[in-house]
Design a protein around this motif. Structure first.
Motif, PDB file in Angstrom:
ATOM      1  N   THR A  15       0.842  -1.209   0.000  1.00 35.90           N
ATOM      2  CA  THR A  15       0.000   0.000   0.000  1.00 35.90           C
ATOM      3  C   THR A  15       0.870   1.250   0.000  1.00 35.90           C
ATOM      4  N   PHE A  16       1.942   1.237   0.830  1.00 34.92           N
ATOM      5  CA  PHE A  16       2.846   2.375   0.896  1.00 34.92           C
ATOM      6  C   PHE A  16       3.546   2.588  -0.449  1.00 34.92           C
ATOM      7  N   LEU A  17       3.934   1.470  -1.127  1.00 36.14           N
ATOM      8  CA  LEU A  17       4.579   1.565  -2.439  1.00 36.14           C
ATOM      9  C   LEU A  17       3.654   2.222  -3.453  1.00 36.14           C
ATOM     10  N   LEU A  18       2.409   1.810  -3.496  1.00 33.57           N
ATOM     11  CA  LEU A  18       1.462   2.343  -4.463  1.00 33.57           C
ATOM     12  C   LEU A  18       1.186   3.821  -4.219  1.00 33.57           C
ATOM     13  N   GLU A  19       1.078   4.240  -2.925  1.00 38.81           N
ATOM     14  CA  GLU A  19       0.810   5.651  -2.629  1.00 38.81           C
ATOM     15  C   GLU A  19       1.968   6.526  -3.090  1.00 38.81           C
ATOM     16  N   ASN A  20       3.199   6.121  -2.773  1.00 35.61           N
ATOM     17  CA  ASN A  20       4.353   6.901  -3.201  1.00 35.61           C
ATOM     18  C   ASN A  20       4.445   6.982  -4.721  1.00 35.61           C
ATOM     19  N   TYR A  21       4.203   5.846  -5.415  1.00 36.29           N
ATOM     20  CA  TYR A  21       4.241   5.817  -6.878  1.00 36.29           C
ATOM     21  C   TYR A  21       3.194   6.757  -7.473  1.00 36.29           C
ATOM     22  N   ARG A  22       1.983   6.749  -6.881  1.00 33.08           N
ATOM     23  CA  ARG A  22       0.901   7.592  -7.379  1.00 33.08           C
ATOM     24  C   ARG A  22       1.231   9.078  -7.175  1.00 33.08           C
ATOM     25  N   GLU A  23       1.828   9.424  -6.018  1.00 33.15           N
ATOM     26  CA  GLU A  23       2.179  10.819  -5.747  1.00 33.15           C
ATOM     27  C   GLU A  23       3.221  11.327  -6.745  1.00 33.15           C
ATOM     28  N   ILE A  24       4.202  10.482  -7.056  1.00 32.36           N
ATOM     29  CA  ILE A  24       5.245  10.900  -8.005  1.00 32.36           C
ATOM     30  C   ILE A  24       4.639  11.174  -9.375  1.00 32.36           C
ATOM     31  N   LYS A  25       3.722  10.323  -9.848  1.00 36.16           N
ATOM     32  CA  LYS A  25       3.124  10.498 -11.172  1.00 36.16           C
ATOM     33  C   LYS A  25       2.204  11.711 -11.206  1.00 36.16           C
ATOM     34  N   GLN A  26       1.494  11.977 -10.060  1.00 40.51           N
ATOM     35  CA  GLN A  26       0.627  13.153 -10.021  1.00 40.51           C
ATOM     36  C   GLN A  26       1.444  14.438 -10.030  1.00 40.51           C
ATOM     37  N   ALA A  27       2.626  14.394  -9.376  1.00 40.72           N
ATOM     38  CA  ALA A  27       3.470  15.587  -9.337  1.00 40.72           C
ATOM     39  C   ALA A  27       4.072  15.887 -10.708  1.00 40.72           C
ATOM     40  N   ASN A  28       4.304  14.875 -11.491  1.00 36.71           N
ATOM     41  CA  ASN A  28       4.900  15.071 -12.812  1.00 36.71           C
ATOM     42  C   ASN A  28       4.110  14.251 -13.831  1.00 36.71           C
ATOM     43  N   PRO A  29       3.075  14.814 -14.469  1.00 32.78           N
ATOM     44  CA  PRO A  29       2.241  14.067 -15.433  1.00 32.78           C
ATOM     45  C   PRO A  29       3.003  13.577 -16.661  1.00 32.78           C
ATOM     46  N   ALA A  30       4.205  14.123 -16.929  1.00 28.13           N
ATOM     47  CA  ALA A  30       4.956  13.700 -18.130  1.00 28.13           C
ATOM     48  C   ALA A  30       5.571  12.318 -17.983  1.00 28.13           C
ATOM     49  N   ILE A  31       5.564  11.781 -16.780  1.00 27.54           N
ATOM     50  CA  ILE A  31       6.150  10.459 -16.555  1.00 27.54           C
ATOM     51  C   ILE A  31       5.248   9.387 -17.178  1.00 27.54           C
ATOM     52  N   LYS A  32       5.806   8.536 -18.033  1.00 22.50           N
ATOM     53  CA  LYS A  32       5.033   7.513 -18.763  1.00 22.50           C
ATOM     54  C   LYS A  32       5.199   6.121 -18.162  1.00 22.50           C
ATOM     55  N   THR A  33       5.703   6.008 -16.955  1.00 23.35           N
ATOM     56  CA  THR A  33       5.927   4.700 -16.335  1.00 23.35           C
ATOM     57  C   THR A  33       4.602   3.993 -16.096  1.00 23.35           C
ATOM     58  N   SER A  34       4.570   2.674 -16.403  1.00 22.03           N
ATOM     59  CA  SER A  34       3.370   1.863 -16.155  1.00 22.03           C
ATOM     60  C   SER A  34       3.694   0.808 -15.110  1.00 22.03           C
ATOM     61  N   MET A  35       2.664   0.356 -14.384  1.00 22.28           N
ATOM     62  CA  MET A  35       2.845  -0.646 -13.334  1.00 22.28           C
ATOM     63  C   MET A  35       1.885  -1.806 -13.588  1.00 22.28           C
ATOM     64  N   ASP A  36       2.421  -3.039 -13.592  1.00 21.72           N
ATOM     65  CA  ASP A  36       1.614  -4.245 -13.774  1.00 21.72           C
ATOM     66  C   ASP A  36       1.815  -5.153 -12.578  1.00 21.72           C
ATOM     67  N   TYR A  37       0.878  -6.099 -12.433  1.00 22.51           N
ATOM     68  CA  TYR A  37       0.897  -7.004 -11.280  1.00 22.51           C
ATOM     69  C   TYR A  37       0.871  -8.449 -11.794  1.00 22.51           C
TER      70      TYR A  37
END
Length: 658
Positions: free
Chosen positions: A102-124
């Motif tokens: 949960t902590f990993l996903l929150e940090n990842y989401r915050e980084i992408k919201q701060a910089n919308p130009a990031i094109k990183t995708s996450m799969d499970y």
């Protein structure tokens, strides 16, 4: 590939291939370890293309973008890997472990919201069991390498299969019969052929008791050639030699030396003789040797012809007798001895030539004894009678008659094979299957009846023609009618006998001309036969007064490859005139005979139309007995009560050429 010890080349080669292709399976599938903070830095820098999160083990793999990979160095591991060029890495660039998903996903989401130009995708996904994956890959490679080994290495010694031919293309294909594979055929199974059996029995004695002959200075014959028409028992005689000699017997066909690759035939010849010499004393049997023994220099064909000549040259060298201490006898069989190379036939190679001729009357009876021993016979079947009804039949023909008779008896639900079944079998083999349901116009049926009656009448009225046994107008095979004769078994034929045969053969067309005033196409086979006979009289046998005692027959077979004629155009014109003269004179003679006996011809044709099948007794009733044939009159071959049965039959329209 050698016989001195175990060859380590192939196991080492397989081990190297396994190491190259299987090495990545046993190496780690994870990338270099980084901590979670380093991961966040890479994401913020836009260097991460994809993140693969494993739900069940709290681990993740990081895949960088192309630009980020270009900036990074190859890594210490890739630089030290000697097989990196063969196995380029397709795994993750980095791997890291995380504590709370949960902590990993929150940090990842915050980084992408701060910089919308990031094109990183996450799969499970779920982590794979590395042991299961490795075992599965190993099984696949084991199966592939097992097939590779079977088709390439294991079968290379036997010469079979696609892979085997790569390494054994030059090996001999001869089948070996020795003490392990006993041949069950003996001389007792070979009926007739007394002279041929006596000579090959001497060959067997050479091998069994060679000292008996060599102590006086003699040498064992190098080769024995069996020559004769097809079906006379040449191959069977060779099998009997193998069964009697009790020595290694190599059997193969002449075509086994032929291959599309250059030099293969000569290599197989060398290998064959090397094997035979190693197992000396031994016998080599080459069936249909004319496939490689044809005379050299015939025609200007290149390519395959050159390869065949190379094979023949190697065979001549091997048979030349350089090593006289090896007791290897070469037996060969052919029905085309006239086309064999003279160097192959000379003394020192094939020292003996045994002619296997068509069986005589007593030999045919012996052959019937052999084949009838396996058939459930009726008590009334007379072997002597069957032998008399099959002149000109080979051993294979007699075997076919016996088998066909058994099939006919079974088809008719008989408890045993009867005499009539054998007669029907000869009918079926010679003339073909009856076609009683074939629609024929009444006018055509009448013409066919007079045609066959013409043959029967003239063959009965001339002295040297074969006497008729049976005539039928029931369609058989491709013919609308057929006539069976009892040909005389003779070794020589006179001019008068050939004239009478030609006259009788033209009797069918002469009858059509006499009765209807017109002729038809039904005499095609008759015309073909008389043309060949007349041509042979003039150009082969020297039986024509105008052409003289000259024969243009070439027994060596060289004329087959010649584009010219051995005579001038004027002589060719004379030959054509004499052939036509012989045929037309006999046709005129046939017309005269039928005109003088028109009433008897009409009576015979009427009886044939009524019964569809008539026999010798019907001709005797109309024409009377033949005055010049006392043997046939005193000992009639047939005694038929039912004129609709098939009666006694023989080879139809047998001529000198047949």
């Amino acid at each position: 590939m050698n016989n001195k010890g175990f060859n380590w080349f192939f196991p080492i080669a397989i081990a190297v291939i396994l190491f190259i292709f299987l090495q990545p399976m046993f190496s780690s599938s994870e990338g270099p370890k980084i901590d979670e903070e380093k991961f966040y830095e890479l994401v913020e820098a836009g260097k991460v293309q994809e993140v693969l999160v494993y739900n069940d083990v709290n681990k993740a793999d990081v895949f960088l973008t192309k630009e980020a990979k270009a900036e990074l160095s190859a890594g210490a591991k890739k630089q030290s890997d000697p097989f990196a060029a063969f196995n380029p890495s397709t795994g993750p660039d980095y791997s890291f472990s995380f504590g709370d998903k949960t902590f990993l996903l929150e940090n990842y989401r915050e980084i992408k919201q701060a910089n919308p130009a990031i094109k990183t995708s996450m799969d499970y996904t779920t982590a794979k069991n590395p042991i299961t994956e490795i075992l599965f890959s190993v099984l696949i490679w084991v199966a592939v390498l097992g097939l590779f080994y079977f088709f390439l290495f294991r079968r290379m010694g036997g010469g079979g299969g696609p892979g085997g031919q790569i390494f054994s293309i030059g090996k001999s294909k001869a089948k070996l019969f020795d003490e392990k594979d006993k041949v069950q055929v003996t001389f007792k199974d070979v009926a007739g052929l007394e002279g041929a059996k006596e000579e090959v029995q001497e060959v067997v004695d050479f091998l069994k008791n060679s000292d008996k002959y060599t102590r006086l200075g003699g040498k064992i014959p190098k080769g024995v050639l069996l020559v004769g028409p097809p079906g006379t028992g040449k191959t069977l005689l060779a099998k009997a030699v193998a069964g009697e000699a009790k020595v290694p017997f190599f059997s193969l066909s002449g075509s086994d030396f032929v291959e599309m690759f250059v030099g293969v035939g000569a290599s197989r010849v060398r290998d064959l003789f090397a094997q035979a010499k190693a197992k000396s004393p031994a016998i080599i049997f080459i069936d249909e040797i004319d496939a490689i023994g044809r005379a050299r220099g015939r025609g200007n064909i290149t390519g395959g012809n050159d390869e065949r000549e190379n094979t023949l040259n190697q065979l001549l060298t091997e048979m030349d007798g350089f090593g006289t201490d090896t007791n290897v006898i070469v037996m060969a069989a052919t029905n085309r001895a006239d086309i064999l190379d003279k160097a192959l036939m000379r003394a020192g190679r094939f020292d003996r030539s045994i002619y296997v001729d068509l069986p005589e009357l007593h030999e045919r009876r012996q052959i019937f004894d052999v084949h009838l021993s396996k058939i459930k016979l009726d008590e009334n079947v007379d072997r002597e009678f069957l032998a008399k009804q099959t002149p000109g039949f080979s051993g294979a023909d007699i075997a076919n008659v016996c088998n066909e008779a058994a099939l006919i008896a079974a088809r008719n639900n008989h408890d045993s094979v009867t005499k009539q079944d054998f007669l029907d079998a000869v009918d079926r083999i010679i003339g073909g299957l009856e076609k009683r349901n074939k629609a024929i116009k009444p006018s055509e049926k009448k013409r066919v009846a007079y045609h066959e009656a013409g043959h029967a009448a003239i063959s009965w009225l001339v002295e040297h023609a074969a006497p008729l046994l049976k005539v039928t107008i029931v369609p058989r095979g491709r013919s609308l009618g057929a006539a069976w004769y009892l040909p005389e078994e003779r070794s020589l034929t006179t001019t008068e006998q050939m004239f009478d045969e030609i006259c009788a053969t033209l009797g069918g067309r002469a009858a059509e001309q006499t009765v209807f005033g017109t002729i038809s196409t039904g005499a095609l086979s008759d015309l073909e036969r008389v043309t060949k006979q007349a041509q042979a009289m003039v150009t082969v046998y020297g039986l024509n007064e105008k052409v003289g005692n000259i024969s243009y027959y070439d027994s060596s077979g060289q004329s087959e490859y010649s584009f010219g004629k051995p005579y001038s155009e004027q002589t060719a014109k004379t030959i054509d005139e004499e052939i036509s003269k012989i045929i037309e004179n006999q046709y005129t003679r046939a017309l005269q005979i039928l005109s003088e006996n028109r009433d008897k011809l009409d009576a015979l044709a009427g009886k044939l139309l009524e019964k569809e099948v008539i026999f010798r007794e019907d001709l005797e009733e109309i024409f009377g007995k033949r005055a010049w044939d006392p043997e046939l009159t005193e000992h009639p071959v047939t005694s038929i009560e039912d004129p609709t049965s098939h009666g006694n039959v023989l080879n139809p329209d047998q001529t000198l050429e047949q």
